[in-house]
Design a protein around this motif. Structure first.
Motif: not given
Length: 363
Positions: A153-176
């Motif tokens: 997204a253009r909005d850094p807040r939206v980009a951050s929260l979506l990225a954090k959510s994606l990273m949560q999924g990576l973490l659940q799979s055992g990936m950094a």
């Protein structure tokens, strides 16, 4: 002398050659990055990763696998993941009712992002890959061709929260994870693969906008990749070769404690430092001395791969001559990116409830 394996190299083919094995045995090599040319199917990829492990168990096997147009493995069962902009567009949609089949609005978008991260990480890990260089934290200004729909997204807040959510999924799979391209590649039109982009904004403007996700995610990011972009009002060097950007700002001001990867040293944006064309060795030394823990050299193993050997030999000589000192802290940050839990094989993954549930949310 501290042990430190900062080089991430690549291989030319779909199996390890004798030369590949020798390079991967070098104490300066800490991992490798895979590309589409290294892929035939899942069985071949799994066998390749297993073979790499036989050379050295601690090698970090990486890939650029973001979704959309940057996804190296797309056949033989690999899920076609959406570009990250699709998640940003879902966020902007009208919130759907809790019983509606339609998925839209911020909460559905964050759930979909977590699902994408889990599927991305789980499928790669089932084949033996340790790390994908994702998420993209660049903002979508609509000007950059190389970033484009890779941004949330253009909005850094939206980009951050979506990225954090994606990273949560990576973490659940055992990936950094790896946030890129610090402090932001989205504002400039030029592509650092072929040019040296220049972003003339002030540090204040960059920190308030493009770099904001790195502060907000400083406790969630496990690694960061800086941009081959020059921000002349901050430093005359590209961010990946700048101690001001990496030590003073990223680590000091923004509080990041994870690993820092250079972007590919073969890109045009990395070939000129202080106006002069530099060798791969000089670029690697400059990046490491500026604060990078690891440096990538991509697509140079094709043919006889002389540039890879020159870099390994050149960095060895630079270390002996004291131009670069190994860092035990950097090595610890590299090893922290290796998965710590065993991954299920592909057939087991396909019938896991968590995977099947996530697939319902992948766009």
């Amino acid at each position: 002398m501290s042990f430190h394996a900062p080089l991430i190299i690549d291989i030319a083919g779909t199996t390890l050659s004798k030369v590949d094995r020798e390079r991967l045995k070098s104490p300066l090599v800490g991992g490798l990055i895979l590309f589409a040319r290294n892929w035939v199917d899942r069985a071949q990829l799994t066998a390749l990763c297993r073979d790499i492990r036989r050379v050295r168990k601690d090698l970090l096997i990486c890939v650029d696998h973001e979704g959309g147009r940057v996804q190296r493995f797309k056949t033989d069962g690999f899920t076609h993941l959406p570009p990250m902009r699709a998640l940003g567009e879902m966020w902007m949609g009208t919130q759907a009712g809790t019983t509606a089949a339609k998925k839209a609005g911020p909460m559905d978008a964050t759930n979909a992002a977590t699902a994408c991260g889990y599927v991305l990480g789980a499928e790669l890990r089932a084949c033996g890959v340790d790390l994908s260089f994702t998420p993209v934290l660049d903002l979508d200004y609509g000007e950059s061709g190389v970033i484009g729909d890779r941004a949330f997204a253009r909005d850094p807040r939206v980009a951050s929260l979506l990225a954090k959510s994606l990273m949560q999924g990576l973490l659940q799979s055992g990936m950094a994870n790896c946030g890129k391209h610090f402090p932001g590649h989205g504002f400039v039109k030029a592509d650092s693969h072929t040019e040296v982009p220049v972003d003339k904004r002030s540090l204040t403007a960059i920190l308030a906008d493009d770099a904001a996700p790195y502060r907000w995610l400083s406790h969630s990011l496990t690694s960061v990749m800086p941009a081959h972009v020059i921000y002349p009002k901050v430093d005359s060097r590209p961010a990946g070769f700048s101690s001001r950007w990496l030590n003073d700002i990223l680590r000091g001001q923004l509080g990041f404690t994870g690993a820092i990867f250079s972007d590919d040293l073969s890109m045009e944006g990395a070939r000129r430092i202080d106006g002069a064309v530099v060798s791969y060795t000089d670029a690697a030394v400059a990046a490491l001395n500026a604060g990078c823990d690891l440096v990538l050299l991509c697509n140079q193993s094709v043919g006889k791969g002389e540039p890879v050997d020159e870099l390994i030999d050149g960095l060895t000589e630079a270390q002996v001559k004291g131009r670069w000192n190994a860092s035990e802290a950097s090595e610890q940050r590299r090893r922290a990116l290796l998965p710590t839990s065993p991954a299920p094989d592909w057939d087991t993954l396909m019938v896991q409830p968590a995977y099947m549930q996530a697939m319902d949310w992948v766009l």
